[in-house]
Design a protein around this motif. Structure first.
Motif, PDB file in Angstrom:
ATOM      1  N   ASN A 142      -9.040  36.897   4.227  1.00 15.85           N
ATOM      2  CA  ASN A 142      -9.997  37.264   5.270  1.00 15.85           C
ATOM      3  C   ASN A 142      -9.587  36.546   6.550  1.00 15.85           C
ATOM      4  O   ASN A 142      -9.522  35.312   6.571  1.00 15.85           O
ATOM      5  CB  ASN A 142     -11.420  36.861   4.850  1.00 15.85           C
ATOM      6  CG  ASN A 142     -12.465  37.339   5.821  1.00 15.85           C
ATOM      7  OD1 ASN A 142     -12.493  36.923   6.974  1.00 15.85           O
ATOM      8  ND2 ASN A 142     -13.354  38.213   5.360  1.00 15.85           N
ATOM      9  N   ASN A 192     -15.627  36.857   0.811  1.00 13.98           N
ATOM     10  CA  ASN A 192     -15.801  38.321   0.802  1.00 13.98           C
ATOM     11  C   ASN A 192     -17.004  38.731  -0.054  1.00 13.98           C
ATOM     12  O   ASN A 192     -16.862  39.442  -1.045  1.00 13.98           O
ATOM     13  CB  ASN A 192     -14.517  38.989   0.318  1.00 13.98           C
ATOM     14  CG  ASN A 192     -13.402  38.875   1.337  1.00 13.98           C
ATOM     15  OD1 ASN A 192     -13.580  39.199   2.516  1.00 13.98           O
ATOM     16  ND2 ASN A 192     -12.238  38.390   0.899  1.00 13.98           N
ATOM     17  N   LYS A 243     -17.391  42.611  -0.558  1.00 11.17           N
ATOM     18  CA  LYS A 243     -16.186  43.387  -0.860  1.00 11.17           C
ATOM     19  C   LYS A 243     -16.097  43.718  -2.345  1.00 11.17           C
ATOM     20  O   LYS A 243     -16.250  42.842  -3.199  1.00 11.17           O
ATOM     21  CB  LYS A 243     -14.954  42.589  -0.422  1.00 11.17           C
ATOM     22  CG  LYS A 243     -13.652  43.352  -0.436  1.00 11.17           C
ATOM     23  CD  LYS A 243     -12.548  42.469   0.142  1.00 11.17           C
ATOM     24  CE  LYS A 243     -11.203  43.161   0.101  1.00 11.17           C
ATOM     25  NZ  LYS A 243     -10.133  42.282   0.633  1.00 11.17           N
ATOM     26  N   ASN A 271     -19.745  47.024   1.683  1.00 11.16           N
ATOM     27  CA  ASN A 271     -18.551  47.139   2.526  1.00 11.16           C
ATOM     28  C   ASN A 271     -18.824  46.435   3.850  1.00 11.16           C
ATOM     29  O   ASN A 271     -19.950  46.001   4.123  1.00 11.16           O
ATOM     30  CB  ASN A 271     -18.191  48.618   2.748  1.00 11.16           C
ATOM     31  CG  ASN A 271     -19.352  49.412   3.311  1.00 11.16           C
ATOM     32  OD1 ASN A 271     -19.831  49.136   4.407  1.00 11.16           O
ATOM     33  ND2 ASN A 271     -19.815  50.419   2.560  1.00 11.16           N
ATOM     34  N   LEU A 272     -17.798  46.326   4.677  1.00 12.55           N
ATOM     35  CA  LEU A 272     -17.921  45.565   5.917  1.00 12.55           C
ATOM     36  C   LEU A 272     -18.938  46.184   6.867  1.00 12.55           C
ATOM     37  O   LEU A 272     -19.721  45.459   7.499  1.00 12.55           O
ATOM     38  CB  LEU A 272     -16.554  45.465   6.599  1.00 12.55           C
ATOM     39  CG  LEU A 272     -16.521  44.691   7.922  1.00 12.55           C
ATOM     40  CD1 LEU A 272     -17.020  43.270   7.740  1.00 12.55           C
ATOM     41  CD2 LEU A 272     -15.100  44.687   8.501  1.00 12.55           C
TER      42      LEU A 272
END
Length: 301
Positions: free
Chosen positions: A81, A87, A90, A161-162
């Protein structure tokens, strides 16, 4: 076994710990007065931070010297990252049995074995992305931890997710209360007793909206069977602490919303009980989250 990292903070590098599927780094701190069967606190740094900078700012190694506590600092790599964030959103890094959670689990196993740590006194805390990953660890490996403290973090399972992560950080959307409860229950086959939960958040946090703190509380209220308003409120160092107690009158959840504070870890560096030092995201507000979290866990008595 560890080798010196050469840091001013006396952290040492943990070289080997299982298969490390999440490809994380690990540092440890074992005070000279650490007793056999003593406790372990796992500390997760936030975005743009390192294990050393978070330790220096939070004062955990100072408290470790004072109280005889072993420390484990998982550390993100920029190859995983670019902001050094864990994360927590993720795929592959949010479930039991793989990715970053399994790496952290392997680190804990190694340190517990190496230093004869009491496995019933393992705790975890983190700030920002480290706080969100603390939520992940408490949900996916609840049997490992006696307690957890989430600072400026988010509830488990709130993003996949982001893009979702960015929206949730601003306080929008997110799972329903029933879904929040189910996310934790479905993350493992564990049926309790569950880790205690301490939640800290800045009232003026514009990076991770403090509605996430309330969502974390609600995620664990059903788990601990303490739904509804807090059992009591009290003032601690000028700030309100809300406490939820179970049917045995045991404190199982507490929450501090630090009014006027932005995004970061609340510290009190000055005075006889001061810990840490002010830095970016390490915010001097006159209350030491480190000391009060350790007290909540029974580590300062």
């Amino acid at each position: 076994m560890p080798t010196s990292s050469g840091s001013d903070n006396q952290l040492t590098h943990l070289e080997k710990f299982g298969t490390d599927p999440g490809s994380l780094h690990a540092d440890i701190y074992i005070p000279e007065n650490f007793p056999k069967n003593g406790p372990l606190v796992v500390v997760l740094h936030g975005s743009t931070q390192s294990a050393e900078s978070y330790n220096r700012g939070s004062g955990w190694s100072e408290l470790a010297d004072e109280c005889g506590i072993a420390l484990l600092y998982p550390e993100q790599r920029k190859t995983n990252n670019p902001l050094s964030s864990f994360n927590w959103f993720k795929s592959g890094d949010t479930d039991r049995g793989g990715g970053e959670p399994l790496s952290i689990r392997h680190m804990i196993e190694q340190v517990v074995d190496d230093y004869t740590i009491d496995p019933s006194r393992v705790f975890i805390t983190g700030m920002s992305s480290g706080g969100a990953m603390t939520s992940v660890m408490l949900a996916t490996y609840p049997e490992v931890f006696a307690g957890g403290a989430i600072i400026a973090g988010l509830p488990y399972g709130s993003a996949d997710n982001l893009m979702e992560a960015m929206v949730r950080m601003k306080g929008y959307g997110g799972p329903s209360d029933n879904k929040l409860d189910a996310l934790v229950r479905d993350a493992s086959t564990f049926a309790g007793p569950w880790p205690t939960i301490s939640v800290w958040h800045g009232g003026s946090d514009s990076t991770v909206d403090n509605s996430n703190a309330d969502s974390i509380v609600r995620q664990w209220q059903q788990i601990h069977e303490v739904e509804g308003p807090p059992t009591r409120e009290e003032e601690v160092d000028g700030f309100t602490r809300q406490v939820w107690c179970n049917s045995d009158e045991r404190e199982v959840i507490d929450e501090y919303i630090i009014e006027g504070m932005g995004h970061g870890t609340p510290i009190m560096a000055e005075g006889d009980e001061g810990l840490g030092e002010e830095d970016k995201y390490m915010l001097e507000v006159g209350i030491s989250s480190t000391r009060h979290i350790a007290h909540f866990w029974g580590l300062t008595q």
